[in-house]
Design a protein around this motif. Structure first.
Motif, mmCIF file in Angstrom:
data_model
loop_
_atom_site.group_PDB
_atom_site.id
_atom_site.type_symbol
_atom_site.label_atom_id
_atom_site.label_comp_id
_atom_site.label_asym_id
_atom_site.label_seq_id
_atom_site.Cartn_x
_atom_site.Cartn_y
_atom_site.Cartn_z
ATOM 1 N N MET A 44 0.968 -1.192 -0.116
ATOM 2 C CA MET A 44 -0.074 0.055 0.013
ATOM 3 C C MET A 44 1.013 1.174 -0.027
ATOM 4 S SD MET A 44 -2.974 -0.957 2.706
ATOM 5 C CE MET A 44 -3.699 0.458 2.359
ATOM 6 N N ALA A 45 2.153 1.283 0.291
ATOM 7 C CA ALA A 45 2.746 2.333 0.767
ATOM 8 C C ALA A 45 3.378 3.088 -0.291
ATOM 9 C CB ALA A 45 3.910 1.930 1.713
ATOM 10 N N ASP A 46 3.734 2.502 -1.709
ATOM 11 C CA ASP A 46 4.058 3.057 -2.864
ATOM 12 C C ASP A 46 3.616 3.135 -4.093
ATOM 13 O OD1 ASP A 46 7.314 1.249 -2.839
ATOM 14 O OD2 ASP A 46 5.107 0.733 -2.886
ATOM 15 N N GLY A 47 3.284 4.022 -4.882
ATOM 16 C CA GLY A 47 2.755 3.748 -6.272
ATOM 17 C C GLY A 47 1.029 3.581 -6.342
ATOM 18 N N VAL A 48 0.785 3.369 -7.485
ATOM 19 C CA VAL A 48 -0.680 3.183 -7.915
ATOM 20 C C VAL A 48 -0.828 1.871 -7.570
ATOM 21 C CG1 VAL A 48 -2.227 3.786 -9.537
ATOM 22 C CG2 VAL A 48 -0.431 5.410 -8.909
ATOM 23 N N SER A 100 7.512 9.091 3.362
ATOM 24 C CA SER A 100 6.150 9.188 4.242
ATOM 25 C C SER A 100 6.218 9.568 5.541
ATOM 26 C CB SER A 100 6.051 7.624 4.129
ATOM 27 O OG SER A 100 5.601 6.965 2.882
ATOM 28 N N LEU A 101 7.192 9.333 6.287
ATOM 29 C CA LEU A 101 7.490 9.996 7.573
ATOM 30 C C LEU A 101 7.648 11.523 7.554
ATOM 31 C CD1 LEU A 101 9.830 7.372 9.210
ATOM 32 C CD2 LEU A 101 7.459 7.737 9.876
ATOM 33 N N LYS A 102 8.336 12.002 6.615
ATOM 34 C CA LYS A 102 8.375 13.546 6.520
ATOM 35 C C LYS A 102 6.879 13.970 6.160
ATOM 36 C CE LYS A 102 13.393 13.913 5.235
ATOM 37 N NZ LYS A 102 14.048 14.211 4.107
ATOM 38 N N ARG A 103 6.182 13.365 5.416
ATOM 39 C CA ARG A 103 4.922 13.952 4.905
ATOM 40 C C ARG A 103 3.869 13.746 6.169
ATOM 41 N NH1 ARG A 103 4.654 11.276 0.151
ATOM 42 N NH2 ARG A 103 3.845 9.313 0.916
ATOM 43 N N LEU A 104 3.921 12.678 6.732
ATOM 44 C CA LEU A 104 3.314 12.536 7.997
ATOM 45 C C LEU A 104 3.383 13.551 9.046
ATOM 46 C CD1 LEU A 104 1.280 10.687 9.706
ATOM 47 C CD2 LEU A 104 3.040 9.175 10.454
ATOM 48 N N ARG A 108 0.958 18.804 11.890
ATOM 49 C CA ARG A 108 0.897 20.131 12.324
ATOM 50 C C ARG A 108 -0.541 20.648 12.620
ATOM 51 N NH1 ARG A 108 4.990 22.001 7.370
ATOM 52 N NH2 ARG A 108 7.098 21.479 8.337
ATOM 53 N N THR A 109 -1.559 19.583 11.884
ATOM 54 C CA THR A 109 -2.898 19.872 12.295
ATOM 55 C C THR A 109 -3.346 18.560 13.394
ATOM 56 O OG1 THR A 109 -3.563 21.185 10.515
ATOM 57 C CG2 THR A 109 -5.101 20.177 11.753
ATOM 58 N N PRO A 110 -3.699 18.640 14.507
ATOM 59 C CA PRO A 110 -3.887 17.542 15.300
ATOM 60 C C PRO A 110 -4.868 16.574 14.519
ATOM 61 C CG PRO A 110 -4.178 19.475 16.535
ATOM 62 C CD PRO A 110 -3.860 19.931 15.212
ATOM 63 N N SER A 111 -4.332 15.235 14.482
ATOM 64 C CA SER A 111 -5.019 14.459 13.613
ATOM 65 C C SER A 111 -5.218 12.912 14.224
ATOM 66 C CB SER A 111 -4.255 14.153 12.263
ATOM 67 O OG SER A 111 -4.079 15.100 11.749
ATOM 68 N N ARG A 112 -6.369 12.224 13.898
ATOM 69 C CA ARG A 112 -6.324 10.801 14.503
ATOM 70 C C ARG A 112 -5.540 9.837 13.441
ATOM 71 N NH1 ARG A 112 -12.833 11.021 13.925
ATOM 72 N NH2 ARG A 112 -11.667 11.838 11.903
ATOM 73 N N VAL A 143 -4.883 10.495 8.717
ATOM 74 C CA VAL A 143 -3.399 10.611 7.868
ATOM 75 C C VAL A 143 -3.153 9.446 6.876
ATOM 76 C CG1 VAL A 143 -2.318 11.230 10.176
ATOM 77 C CG2 VAL A 143 -2.255 8.900 9.719
ATOM 78 N N PHE A 144 -4.390 8.894 6.563
ATOM 79 C CA PHE A 144 -4.266 7.573 5.492
ATOM 80 C C PHE A 144 -3.800 8.299 4.110
ATOM 81 C CE2 PHE A 144 -7.802 4.800 7.265
ATOM 82 C CZ PHE A 144 -6.796 4.234 8.205
ATOM 83 N N PRO A 145 -4.046 9.676 3.700
ATOM 84 C CA PRO A 145 -3.728 10.444 2.576
ATOM 85 C C PRO A 145 -2.313 10.884 2.480
ATOM 86 C CG PRO A 145 -5.700 11.304 3.316
ATOM 87 C CD PRO A 145 -5.417 10.399 4.410
ATOM 88 N N ALA A 146 -1.637 10.678 3.591
ATOM 89 C CA ALA A 146 -0.213 11.170 3.702
ATOM 90 C C ALA A 146 0.503 9.861 3.475
ATOM 91 C CB ALA A 146 -0.209 11.466 5.233
ATOM 92 N N LEU A 147 -0.155 8.589 3.563
ATOM 93 C CA LEU A 147 0.497 7.050 3.741
ATOM 94 C C LEU A 147 0.218 6.442 2.292
ATOM 95 C CD1 LEU A 147 0.475 6.143 7.420
ATOM 96 C CD2 LEU A 147 2.408 7.247 6.276
ATOM 97 N N PHE A 148 -0.833 6.483 2.064
ATOM 98 C CA PHE A 148 -1.514 5.673 0.915
ATOM 99 C C PHE A 148 -1.629 6.128 -0.432
ATOM 100 C CE2 PHE A 148 -2.871 3.936 5.371
ATOM 101 C CZ PHE A 148 -1.600 3.015 5.360
ATOM 102 N N ALA A 149 -1.535 5.596 -1.148
ATOM 103 C CA ALA A 149 -1.756 6.241 -2.629
ATOM 104 C C ALA A 149 -3.277 5.920 -3.169
ATOM 105 C CB ALA A 149 -0.737 5.849 -3.950
#
Length: 364
Positions: A1-5, A292-296, A301-305, A309-315
């Motif tokens: 799930m972590a990279d690509g389409v 992915s960790l940098k994007r996360l 910066r906005t408090p999140s559950r 954060v799924f959009p920051a990790l998954f394509a």
């Protein structure tokens, strides 16, 4: 799930550097019930899976008058049908002498017990994988309240929590009863198959004590799910160990594999096609998780559950069918940031964790 389409085959098609340096010398994968010789004395077979990632690779290593089987597929009628065709077809009706499972996930151990019973063959696994598999197959319900609290903290809705309660115990449904005993595989050990030595290499992170097999004489490396060519292995935190940092374990394992495996290693993975280019693949996996960790961290910066954060990790969007794995992987990345003092969590009055970054990097 972590990279690509995600493609229709359930794998990722990446562009640019994602697959740079990799080659797939065996061509079209075998159909269920068929086999391709991947290396001298090693057959590559493929079984169907009833999920987005729609196949698993299993391997048969010639062993005198029989075969050592590595991984077994999930327990479904389709998998059993494919095994029946393979046993009478490319395996020539010869017996299975040993069953090796790289790790305890149902697509790898699902039919281990069935094969062991059918051929009176021993099961070989690492200790933690065998014990964890036995534990999970026995854990059929009801759903523990610790699990409900874990997923509520991640942001699951009441309806999603109710589905968790109703579907708890699915692990056991995909796994035939495991043998009551096993033979232990240990990191650094050697397994002799047909007069040839296979080194036992253990990785962590994707599962507790994942076994890989390395025939040093010709560089064949049966990797299971520790290194995959087109997708990143799922690295998840589960309710049984909610504060774990499996991503650190997995990244450490990748570092170790990159130090010991030669550049010309031929990797036989649990999913995707056998490939060469293991060192660039390891570097791409490490680089992908770093990004992915940098994007996360920026997302936090906005408090999140965790579910935010799924959009920051998954394509791709995460539906209910992948919710559990996606949540586990999101928490693995969040826990990793927390362990590095780059994020923190605060639980609100409703039992929900809100994560915020501790990064000092300026906003871009």
């Amino acid at each position: 799930m972590a990279d690509g389409v995600i493609t229709s085959e359930g794998e990722t098609g990446t562009t640019g550097s994602g697959l740079r340096g990799l080659a797939y010398p065996l061509g079209t994968p075998p159909a269920p019930g068929e086999a391709i010789e991947a290396a001298p004395g090693v057959l590559w077979m493929r079984l169907p899976l009833p999920m987005a990632l729609n196949h698993i690779n299993v391997y048969a290593i010639e062993d005198g008058d029989g075969w050592v089987v590595v991984d077994t597929g999930i327990r479904t009628p389709d998998s059993i049908e494919a095994w029946e065709a393979a046993l009478t077809g490319p395996l020539g009706g010869r017996p299975v002498t040993r069953v090796i499972c790289t790790h305890m996930h149902p697509d790898h151990i699902g039919l281990a017990g069935w094969l062991c019973e059918r051929f009176d063959a021993p099961l070989l696994m690492s200790q933690l994988e065998y014990v964890t598999g036995r534990m999970l197959t026995a854990d059929t319900g009801p759903a523990p309240e610790d699990g409900v609290r874990f997923f509520r903290a991640a942001g699951w809705s009441d309806d999603q929590l109710q589905r968790y309660r109703e579907t708890y115990g699915r692990f056991a449904k995909g796994v035939a009863p495991l043998p009551a005993g096993y033979q232990r595989l240990t990191a650094g050990g050697t397994l002799s198959i047909n007069g040839q030595d296979w080194s036992i290499v253990v990785g962590n992170g994707h599962s507790p004590e994942h076994v890989c097999l390395w025939r040093r004489s010709d560089g064949v490396f049966i990797a299971g799910d520790q290194i995959l060519p087109r997708i990143s292995s799922n690295i998840s935190v589960w309710p049984t160990e909610p504060m774990a940092d499996p991503l650190a374990d997995w990244l450490t394992s990748l570092e170790r594999l990159g130090e010991v495996l030669p550049a010309d290693t031929f990797v036989l993975p649990g999913h995707g096609e056998p490939f060469t280019g293991v060192l660039p693949r390891i570097e791409a996996l490490k680089r992908g998780h770093a990004v992915s960790l940098k994007r996360l961290a920026r997302t936090l910066r906005t408090p999140s559950r965790a579910i935010d954060v799924f959009p920051a990790l998954f394509a791709r969007p995460v539906g209910d069918g992948l919710l559990g794995m996606a949540t586990g992987e999101a928490i693995a990345h969040l826990n990793h940031l927390e362990a590095q003092a780059k994020a923190r969590r605060e639980r609100d009055a409703d039992g929900v964790d809100w994560w915020t970054t501790l990064e000092t990097e300026p906003a871009q």
